[in-house]
Design a protein around this motif. Structure first.
Motif, PDB file in Angstrom:
ATOM      1  N   LEU A  46       0.862  -1.184   0.000  1.00  0.00           N
ATOM      2  CA  LEU A  46       0.000   0.000   0.000  1.00  0.00           C
ATOM      3  C   LEU A  46       0.896   1.231   0.000  1.00  0.00           C
ATOM      4  O   LEU A  46       1.924   1.253   0.682  1.00  0.00           O
ATOM      5  N   TRP A  47       0.478   2.268  -0.736  1.00  0.00           N
ATOM      6  CA  TRP A  47       1.314   3.470  -0.835  1.00  0.00           C
ATOM      7  C   TRP A  47       0.450   4.727  -0.831  1.00  0.00           C
ATOM      8  O   TRP A  47      -0.501   4.836  -1.605  1.00  0.00           O
ATOM      9  N   GLY A  48       0.789   5.645   0.053  1.00  0.00           N
ATOM     10  CA  GLY A  48       0.105   6.926   0.056  1.00  0.00           C
ATOM     11  C   GLY A  48       0.366   7.679  -1.243  1.00  0.00           C
ATOM     12  O   GLY A  48       1.524   7.897  -1.614  1.00  0.00           O
ATOM     13  N   ALA A  49      -0.696   8.075  -1.924  1.00  0.00           N
ATOM     14  CA  ALA A  49      -0.554   8.698  -3.243  1.00  0.00           C
ATOM     15  C   ALA A  49       0.273   9.967  -3.205  1.00  0.00           C
ATOM     16  O   ALA A  49       0.922  10.324  -4.194  1.00  0.00           O
ATOM     17  N   GLU A  50       0.275  10.658  -2.053  1.00  0.00           N
ATOM     18  CA  GLU A  50       0.956  11.942  -1.958  1.00  0.00           C
ATOM     19  C   GLU A  50       2.147  11.902  -0.997  1.00  0.00           C
ATOM     20  O   GLU A  50       2.538  12.918  -0.438  1.00  0.00           O
ATOM     21  N   ASP A  51       2.730  10.717  -0.830  1.00  0.00           N
ATOM     22  CA  ASP A  51       3.892  10.556   0.051  1.00  0.00           C
ATOM     23  C   ASP A  51       5.037  11.439  -0.439  1.00  0.00           C
ATOM     24  O   ASP A  51       5.499  11.300  -1.569  1.00  0.00           O
ATOM     25  N   GLU A  52       5.492  12.356   0.427  1.00  0.00           N
ATOM     26  CA  GLU A  52       6.598  13.249   0.087  1.00  0.00           C
ATOM     27  C   GLU A  52       7.928  12.765   0.664  1.00  0.00           C
ATOM     28  O   GLU A  52       8.970  13.358   0.404  1.00  0.00           O
ATOM     29  N   GLY A  63       7.590   2.687  -4.662  1.00  0.00           N
ATOM     30  CA  GLY A  63       6.613   1.630  -4.426  1.00  0.00           C
ATOM     31  C   GLY A  63       6.372   0.803  -5.670  1.00  0.00           C
ATOM     32  O   GLY A  63       6.267  -0.434  -5.604  1.00  0.00           O
ATOM     33  N   GLU A  64       6.271   1.463  -6.800  1.00  0.00           N
ATOM     34  CA  GLU A  64       6.066   0.749  -8.059  1.00  0.00           C
ATOM     35  C   GLU A  64       7.257  -0.149  -8.369  1.00  0.00           C
ATOM     36  O   GLU A  64       7.092  -1.290  -8.835  1.00  0.00           O
ATOM     37  N   GLU A  65       8.473   0.346  -8.096  1.00  0.00           N
ATOM     38  CA  GLU A  65       9.672  -0.453  -8.327  1.00  0.00           C
ATOM     39  C   GLU A  65       9.722  -1.647  -7.382  1.00  0.00           C
ATOM     40  O   GLU A  65      10.100  -2.756  -7.783  1.00  0.00           O
ATOM     41  N   LEU A  66       9.350  -1.432  -6.126  1.00  0.00           N
ATOM     42  CA  LEU A  66       9.337  -2.531  -5.171  1.00  0.00           C
ATOM     43  C   LEU A  66       8.363  -3.621  -5.614  1.00  0.00           C
ATOM     44  O   LEU A  66       8.690  -4.814  -5.559  1.00  0.00           O
ATOM     45  N   ALA A  67       7.181  -3.223  -6.040  1.00  0.00           N
ATOM     46  CA  ALA A  67       6.190  -4.197  -6.503  1.00  0.00           C
ATOM     47  C   ALA A  67       6.710  -4.966  -7.710  1.00  0.00           C
ATOM     48  O   ALA A  67       6.450  -6.171  -7.856  1.00  0.00           O
ATOM     49  N   ARG A  68       7.462  -4.293  -8.568  1.00  0.00           N
ATOM     50  CA  ARG A  68       8.034  -4.966  -9.745  1.00  0.00           C
ATOM     51  C   ARG A  68       9.044  -6.038  -9.333  1.00  0.00           C
ATOM     52  O   ARG A  68       9.153  -7.078  -9.980  1.00  0.00           O
ATOM     53  N   ARG A  69       9.763  -5.795  -8.243  1.00  0.00           N
ATOM     54  CA  ARG A  69      10.828  -6.712  -7.828  1.00  0.00           C
ATOM     55  C   ARG A  69      10.324  -7.907  -7.030  1.00  0.00           C
ATOM     56  O   ARG A  69      11.068  -8.874  -6.845  1.00  0.00           O
ATOM     57  N   ILE A  70       9.084  -7.847  -6.520  1.00  0.00           N
ATOM     58  CA  ILE A  70       8.546  -8.944  -5.715  1.00  0.00           C
ATOM     59  C   ILE A  70       7.534  -9.713  -6.563  1.00  0.00           C
ATOM     60  O   ILE A  70       6.448  -9.213  -6.851  1.00  0.00           O
ATOM     61  N   PRO A  71       7.867 -10.919  -6.988  1.00  0.00           N
ATOM     62  CA  PRO A  71       6.945 -11.681  -7.846  1.00  0.00           C
ATOM     63  C   PRO A  71       5.574 -11.854  -7.210  1.00  0.00           C
ATOM     64  O   PRO A  71       5.451 -12.259  -6.047  1.00  0.00           O
ATOM     65  N   SER A 124       0.889  -7.473  -5.091  1.00  0.00           N
ATOM     66  CA  SER A 124      -0.117  -6.519  -5.535  1.00  0.00           C
ATOM     67  C   SER A 124       0.272  -5.139  -5.026  1.00  0.00           C
ATOM     68  O   SER A 124       0.963  -5.012  -4.011  1.00  0.00           O
ATOM     69  N   PHE A 125      -0.167  -4.113  -5.724  1.00  0.00           N
ATOM     70  CA  PHE A 125       0.215  -2.741  -5.382  1.00  0.00           C
ATOM     71  C   PHE A 125      -1.016  -1.862  -5.436  1.00  0.00           C
ATOM     72  O   PHE A 125      -1.720  -1.818  -6.454  1.00  0.00           O
ATOM     73  N   THR A 126      -1.306  -1.184  -4.326  1.00  0.00           N
ATOM     74  CA  THR A 126      -2.486  -0.325  -4.239  1.00  0.00           C
ATOM     75  C   THR A 126      -2.074   1.066  -3.798  1.00  0.00           C
ATOM     76  O   THR A 126      -1.371   1.229  -2.789  1.00  0.00           O
ATOM     77  N   VAL A 127      -2.487   2.063  -4.553  1.00  0.00           N
ATOM     78  CA  VAL A 127      -2.244   3.454  -4.189  1.00  0.00           C
ATOM     79  C   VAL A 127      -3.426   3.950  -3.368  1.00  0.00           C
ATOM     80  O   VAL A 127      -4.586   3.803  -3.775  1.00  0.00           O
ATOM     81  N   LEU A 166      -7.824  -6.848   5.564  1.00  0.00           N
ATOM     82  CA  LEU A 166      -8.847  -7.881   5.739  1.00  0.00           C
ATOM     83  C   LEU A 166      -9.201  -8.539   4.411  1.00  0.00           C
ATOM     84  O   LEU A 166      -9.422  -9.762   4.351  1.00  0.00           O
ATOM     85  N   ASP A 167      -9.233  -7.767   3.339  1.00  0.00           N
ATOM     86  CA  ASP A 167      -9.501  -8.343   2.020  1.00  0.00           C
ATOM     87  C   ASP A 167      -8.365  -9.284   1.613  1.00  0.00           C
ATOM     88  O   ASP A 167      -8.606 -10.377   1.079  1.00  0.00           O
ATOM     89  N   PHE A 168      -7.122  -8.869   1.871  1.00  0.00           N
ATOM     90  CA  PHE A 168      -5.952  -9.688   1.561  1.00  0.00           C
ATOM     91  C   PHE A 168      -6.001 -11.001   2.332  1.00  0.00           C
ATOM     92  O   PHE A 168      -5.808 -12.088   1.769  1.00  0.00           O
ATOM     93  N   TRP A 169      -6.293 -10.903   3.623  1.00  0.00           N
ATOM     94  CA  TRP A 169      -6.371 -12.125   4.432  1.00  0.00           C
ATOM     95  C   TRP A 169      -7.499 -13.042   3.951  1.00  0.00           C
ATOM     96  O   TRP A 169      -7.337 -14.264   3.922  1.00  0.00           O
ATOM     97  N   GLN A 170      -8.622 -12.458   3.582  1.00  0.00           N
ATOM     98  CA  GLN A 170      -9.747 -13.271   3.127  1.00  0.00           C
ATOM     99  C   GLN A 170      -9.403 -13.997   1.834  1.00  0.00           C
ATOM    100  O   GLN A 170      -9.704 -15.185   1.666  1.00  0.00           O
ATOM    101  N   ARG A 171      -8.757 -13.298   0.916  1.00  0.00           N
ATOM    102  CA  ARG A 171      -8.365 -13.935  -0.342  1.00  0.00           C
ATOM    103  C   ARG A 171      -7.352 -15.050  -0.107  1.00  0.00           C
ATOM    104  O   ARG A 171      -7.394 -16.096  -0.763  1.00  0.00           O
TER     105      ARG A 171
END
Length: 276
Positions: free
Chosen positions: A209-215, A222-230, A233-236, A257-262
């Motif tokens: 998860l990534w805050g859209a306005e993280d300064e 975050g996008e690069e990290l998601a690319r490196r982990i097979p 999932s990545f959610t802004v 909770l959604d992640f755990w349920q899936r």
């Protein structure tokens, strides 16, 4: 106790274990609006990182290498196996390092704006690294003003005074001021670089998860990290900066909770048909 230092921790809920990990310069208080909801589904362990919150603040490097050792020790102390881990900022760094360097296995891993991709460090961090003793000796009112600005920059929505004060208090004493600037100066890319090339070895499902306005840590990290982990999932998270726990706690609760349920569905053993 961890290596002779007191660690503040607590636990709520029942069931399978989960661990929530805060970042710098915060404390486990960041989970106060999140952990109670997670505890309806898990036994949730929370703690203050070594050098933070109500835990001991030794005059030592506590920002990186000590934190993965601490998590490893706590998992053994709590006698838990393969917890679900939710980790923010430097807590994310500790969770990644404990998994990849110390062999701590997780059922799942949720990373929230983690320190994971180099290079890192704001202008304030670079200044503190170069002039640690000058910052440590600032008049108390200037130190507090910087702290307020620093913490205030992590959120999109201004914290009320009763929300800000608990984040300030651990750093306002003379010892707290020295610890704050000492730990800011300890920020170093080498700790991420030790594991960055191994993110493909992560042995559990991951969601980011990534805050859209993280300064503090840019969205591109975050996008690069998601690319490196097979399979990650990545959610802004919209309308949120770095401290998503304050700006959008409901988004974290819903995502976790959604992640755990899936996972419960995909990891459930196959049903054996019965004969009529």
């Amino acid at each position: 106790m961890f290596e002779g230092q007191a660690i503040a921790w607590g636990m709520i809920g029942e069931g399978s274990p989960a661990v929530v990990m805060h970042g710098s310069p915060f404390s486990s208080r960041v989970w106060r609006r999140i952990a109670p909801w997670l505890a309806r589904h898990r036994r949730v362990f929370c703690y203050d990182l070594l050098g933070y919150g109500q835990s001991a603040k030794p005059e030592a490097d506590v920002l990186h290498s000590a934190q993965n050792r601490l998590l490893t020790a706590l998992v053994h102390h709590w006698r838990i196996n393969r917890p679900d881990v939710i980790a923010h900022d430097f807590g994310g760094s500790a969770a990644l390092r404990a998994h990849l360097l110390d062999g701590v296995d997780y059922r799942s891993l949720v990373l929230i704006d983690p320190v994971a991709i180099s290079p890192q460090g704001s202008a304030l961090v670079q200044a503190a690294k170069a002039h640690q003793h000058a910052f440590s000796g600032l008049p108390a009112y200037i130190h507090e003003a910087i702290l307020r600005a620093y913490i205030g920059a992590t959120v999109k929505y201004r914290l009320r005074e009763e929300e800000m004060l608990p984040y300030l208090e651990p750093w306002l004493s003379q010892g707290g001021q020295k610890a704050f600037w000492r730990q800011i100066a300890q920020m170093d890319d080498k700790y991420s670089e030790e594991v960055e090339d191994r993110y493909g070895e992560i042995r559990c499902p991951v969601t980011i998860l990534w805050g859209a306005e993280d300064e503090f840590i840019p969205l591109k990290d975050g996008e690069e990290l998601a690319r490196r982990i097979p399979g990650a999932s990545f959610t802004v998270v919209p309308d949120a900066k770095h401290l998503v726990q304050e700006d959008a706690p409901e988004a974290i609760v819903a995502a976790v909770l959604d992640f755990w349920q899936r996972l419960a569905v995909t990891q459930a053993p196959p049903r054996i048909p019965t004969s009529a």
